[in-house]
Structure formats: structure tokens, C-alpha cells
Motif scaffolding. Sequence first.
Motif, mmCIF file in Angstrom:
data_model
loop_
_atom_site.group_PDB
_atom_site.id
_atom_site.type_symbol
_atom_site.label_atom_id
_atom_site.label_comp_id
_atom_site.label_asym_id
_atom_site.label_seq_id
_atom_site.Cartn_x
_atom_site.Cartn_y
_atom_site.Cartn_z
ATOM 1 N N TRP A 140 0.897 -1.308 0.051
ATOM 2 C CA TRP A 140 -0.158 -0.052 -0.006
ATOM 3 C C TRP A 140 0.723 1.501 -0.077
ATOM 4 O O TRP A 140 2.141 1.231 0.375
ATOM 5 C CB TRP A 140 -1.019 0.267 1.251
ATOM 6 C CG TRP A 140 -2.165 -1.042 1.159
ATOM 7 C CD1 TRP A 140 -2.052 -2.235 0.824
ATOM 8 C CD2 TRP A 140 -3.553 -0.705 1.433
ATOM 9 N NE1 TRP A 140 -3.343 -2.814 1.022
ATOM 10 C CE2 TRP A 140 -4.141 -1.750 1.011
ATOM 11 C CE3 TRP A 140 -4.009 0.693 1.502
ATOM 12 C CZ2 TRP A 140 -5.612 -1.718 1.287
ATOM 13 C CZ3 TRP A 140 -5.650 0.561 1.587
ATOM 14 C CH2 TRP A 140 -6.107 -0.445 1.302
ATOM 15 N N THR A 141 0.213 2.391 -0.597
ATOM 16 C CA THR A 141 1.032 3.763 -0.206
ATOM 17 C C THR A 141 -0.096 4.630 0.186
ATOM 18 O O THR A 141 -0.993 4.621 0.028
ATOM 19 C CB THR A 141 1.256 4.129 -1.869
ATOM 20 O OG1 THR A 141 2.196 3.233 -2.310
ATOM 21 C CG2 THR A 141 1.784 5.657 -1.722
ATOM 22 N N VAL A 142 0.629 5.286 1.236
ATOM 23 C CA VAL A 142 -0.064 6.670 1.580
ATOM 24 C C VAL A 142 0.895 7.877 1.343
ATOM 25 O O VAL A 142 2.127 7.889 1.650
ATOM 26 C CB VAL A 142 -0.120 6.549 3.282
ATOM 27 C CG1 VAL A 142 -0.656 7.786 3.962
ATOM 28 C CG2 VAL A 142 -0.790 5.111 3.707
ATOM 29 N N GLU A 143 -0.024 8.691 0.810
ATOM 30 C CA GLU A 143 0.611 10.114 0.559
ATOM 31 C C GLU A 143 -0.139 11.147 1.044
ATOM 32 O O GLU A 143 -1.350 11.237 1.179
ATOM 33 C CB GLU A 143 0.666 10.238 -1.052
ATOM 34 C CG GLU A 143 1.512 9.200 -1.661
ATOM 35 C CD GLU A 143 2.969 9.467 -1.715
ATOM 36 O OE1 GLU A 143 3.625 10.457 -1.151
ATOM 37 O OE2 GLU A 143 3.951 8.485 -2.195
ATOM 38 N N ALA A 144 0.543 12.228 1.405
ATOM 39 C CA ALA A 144 -0.110 13.422 1.742
ATOM 40 C C ALA A 144 -0.007 14.614 0.598
ATOM 41 O O ALA A 144 1.004 14.750 0.123
ATOM 42 C CB ALA A 144 0.559 14.190 3.037
ATOM 43 N N GLN A 145 -1.277 15.046 0.262
ATOM 44 C CA GLN A 145 -1.382 16.034 -0.686
ATOM 45 C C GLN A 145 -0.882 15.756 -1.832
ATOM 46 O O GLN A 145 -0.189 16.653 -2.612
ATOM 47 C CB GLN A 145 -0.712 17.538 -0.135
ATOM 48 C CG GLN A 145 -1.603 17.848 1.040
ATOM 49 C CD GLN A 145 -0.789 19.017 1.813
ATOM 50 O OE1 GLN A 145 0.378 19.365 1.612
ATOM 51 N NE2 GLN A 145 -1.520 19.831 2.519
ATOM 52 N N MET A 146 -1.486 14.693 -2.767
ATOM 53 C CA MET A 146 -1.160 14.234 -3.955
ATOM 54 C C MET A 146 -2.540 14.148 -4.764
ATOM 55 O O MET A 146 -3.731 13.509 -4.093
ATOM 56 C CB MET A 146 -0.323 12.909 -4.054
ATOM 57 C CG MET A 146 -0.218 12.616 -5.586
ATOM 58 S SD MET A 146 0.702 11.097 -5.715
ATOM 59 C CE MET A 146 2.313 12.136 -5.413
#
Length: 200
Positions: free
Chosen positions: A79-85
Motif C-alpha cells: 500500500w501507499t499513503v501520500e499527503a497532498q497528492m
Amino acid sequence: MILTEGSAAVSTALPSWMYPPRDTGWEADDLDLLPPDAPRHIELLDGALILDTSPRRSRHDRVIRRLTAALEAAAPSGWTVEAQMTVKLNRRSRPEPDIVAARVPYDPERTRFLPEEVALVVEVVSAESEHRDRRWKPGLYADAGIDHLWRVEDENGLPVLHTYELDATTRGYVATGVHRERFKTAVPFALDVVPADLAR
């Protein structure tokens, strides 16, 4: 157009990149072609270009950073967690949620997610974004089939988590809780947080 303000000349002309690149208006892929001097936070909502140039408040940034870190620590492998994408929902909409959790591996060259990759979007509401975060963007996320939406509101200086799950039949979000003291969930993966700790 040039206006004079005292002895200084002030230009009111828009930069060339702010004009739609075609007669039919902006499209989601156009955001990848903006010049380096364009503002960092730009969204496309139903063909409308939204520029967020307001100063960032420390509390807003802290909640985003801490919740992103908690989600990253809890996310399963792959999984990937990204802020403000941004997420390209369709040809005319590419919003920028405050946090995205997606069922895809990390890709250092990624510039956006697709809705079928995204399991969760999180919006941390600010005075500047409250209408978009509460009214406009949830409908776009639901139409695109994103299963989970969390909205973080400020309540007497402390974060409160409002959680929603997509009803596949109605293609609308159903509220699943308002969390002030503790938020423990199994979806989209196991997470246990104390909302107040996100702002301390």
C-alpha cells in the motif's frame, strides 16, 4: 493591464499558464504540464481550476503530518499513503485530498492516483476549504467509487474525525461515526488513533 499604486506599478495580468489550454477548458492531465513557478497546491474540480494560495496554518499541517504517519505505519505491505497528492477522478476532475491511502506500491515518479487504486481519502477542513471539503469533493469521490472518506474537523481546538463509507447501491457516502476520544477501525486496514494526539 497595469495599475499604479502610489509610485509603484502593479501588474494585474494573469500568467499565461492560468489560461485554459484549449477552448473546451481544463482537463485533468493538464496539471502535469504546469510550469515550475505555478503554485504547489492546484486542483481541478468539474473543470474549474482551484488555486490554494492561502498561508498554511501550523495546526492544519500538523494534523495532516501526524495522521499520514499513523496511516503509513499501519498500512499493509504493497500500500501507499501520500499527503497532498492528486487523484484523477475523471477527465475534468483532479482534486488533491490532504491524505490518500492506495492499494498500490510506492512509485517515486507518481504524480497522481486513479480512483480504482484509492481506498481512502482524508480531508482536513480549514476555513479556506470548508465548502469544498464538506459539500463539493465528497460527491466527486463518491461518483468515482472511492470506498472510504474521512473528514477531520476542528472542534474547540481539537481534531474530530468524521468517517464515511460508500454505499455501492446509491453511490453516496453513509456516515459511520464521529470520533472524539479514540478512533479504532479495521477498514480500509487496522488503525487505532487518539484524535487529540494529532494536534498536540
